[in-house]
Design an enzyme around this catalytic site. Sequence first.
Site, short mmCIF file in Angstrom:
data_model
loop_
_atom_site.label_atom_id
_atom_site.label_comp_id
_atom_site.label_asym_id
_atom_site.label_seq_id
_atom_site.Cartn_x
_atom_site.Cartn_y
_atom_site.Cartn_z
CG HIS A 49 -11.51 1.16 9.17
ND1 HIS A 49 -10.65 0.38 9.88
CD2 HIS A 49 -11.66 0.57 7.96
CE1 HIS A 49 -10.27 -0.65 9.15
NE2 HIS A 49 -10.87 -0.57 7.98
CG ASP A 52 -9.61 3.03 12.32
OD1 ASP A 52 -9.81 2.20 13.23
OD2 ASP A 52 -9.33 2.71 11.15
C1 GLO Z 1 -9.48 -6.72 4.38
C2 GLO Z 1 -9.08 -5.43 3.84
C3 GLO Z 1 -9.13 -4.33 4.88
C4 GLO Z 1 -9.25 -3.00 4.21
C5 GLO Z 1 -9.45 -1.90 5.19
C6 GLO Z 1 -9.62 -0.55 4.52
O1 GLO Z 1 -9.41 -7.73 3.76
O2 GLO Z 1 -7.83 -5.52 3.24
O3 GLO Z 1 -7.98 -4.37 5.69
O4 GLO Z 1 -8.12 -2.73 3.44
O5 GLO Z 1 -10.58 -2.19 5.95
O6 GLO Z 1 -10.81 -0.49 3.87
#
Ligand code: GLO
Length: 344
Positions: A49, A52
């Site tokens: 993210h 992150d």
């Molecule tokens: C939630 C998502 C989340 C995304 C992550 C990357 O339901 O799967 O984990 O994959 O935030 O954008």
Amino acid sequence: MAADYRFSFGPWNIHEGADPFGPAVRPRIEFAKKLAMYKQLGFDAVQFHDDDAVPDLEGLSPAEITKKAAEVKKMLDGEGLVAEFVAPRLWENPKGIDGGYTSNCPECRRWAVERTFRAVDIANALGTNMLVFWLAREGTYVRESKNAIQAHQHLVDAMNQVLQYDKKITIAIEPKPNEPMDHAYLPTIGHALAIAARTVDPSRVGGLIETAHALLAGLDPSDEMAFALSMGKLWSVHLNDQNGLKFDQDKTFGAANLRAAYNQVRVLELGGYPATGRFVGLDVKAMRTQKAESATRHLANSRTIFLALVEKVRSFPKDVERQCIADRDYEALELAVIQHLLGK
Ligand code: GLO
Ligand code: MG
């Protein structure tokens, strides 16, 4: 033989075990310590993210953000890792409360696009050209609260601005039908690619398919992946598993439905996924009951199960498959698949 697959996950996949009904049960592990775990667990790439990579980025200038991201790039280099993508995390900021790109508030929509520009800067500093759009709150709890026709246009407008901001950036949309919203605007890869086709540069918009999200939409994840592969649009995956229609469980890959997992691996094999150089992402969560010292097993285990299934796909007797298809004897084919999975 199956070593031609490369794997990735995000730092959020090593977590403290909090859920809506209880607090954290494991100590927080700092980012640098998580990075050091990647190679040991058999992973080569990190999914990010934006925050992150650069925590508290809202208080920083664009130049400061880029500088901090460049420091993270050095940490990656030091561990022999690469960044796979950056996802703007719009859903945890008060301005994203009603969705970012599709918010009814114009100032919030502008904020969402600006924040995505910063995610592009971070991606560049980390050495990746891919953003992932998981459109968490781009939808409604109450249908009457938004004009859904206009909302789709807002999504196109936002993507266009991002594609124009950086002529090399690519966007992989991660569809999900619900949670946190009652109804999310791009629930399937079909929706995602239809929107992609309306942008200023459809060649730079593709998809990331998550097993659990496809299941929540009542679809077969392997078919969603096949659809994207048939258009050259499967740019990443979030493999995990899901036990029926309930909250997004992010279980260990193959843990709920081994046959469906086998078919996802099969479709990646049929589509020549490893040769695309793209990563196999695992979006899996450790169970809340898992003790701290073994709270990364879900990642290693998902990879182990994936690789075992690659062997299963590759060793399935092709002559049996051909004969069953020629005879139109799909009962025989099904039994052969099950026996193969059972090791008989
Ligand atoms: C939630 C998502 C989340 C995304 C992550 C990357 O339901 O799967 O984990 O994959 O935030 O954008
Ligand atoms: Mg995901």
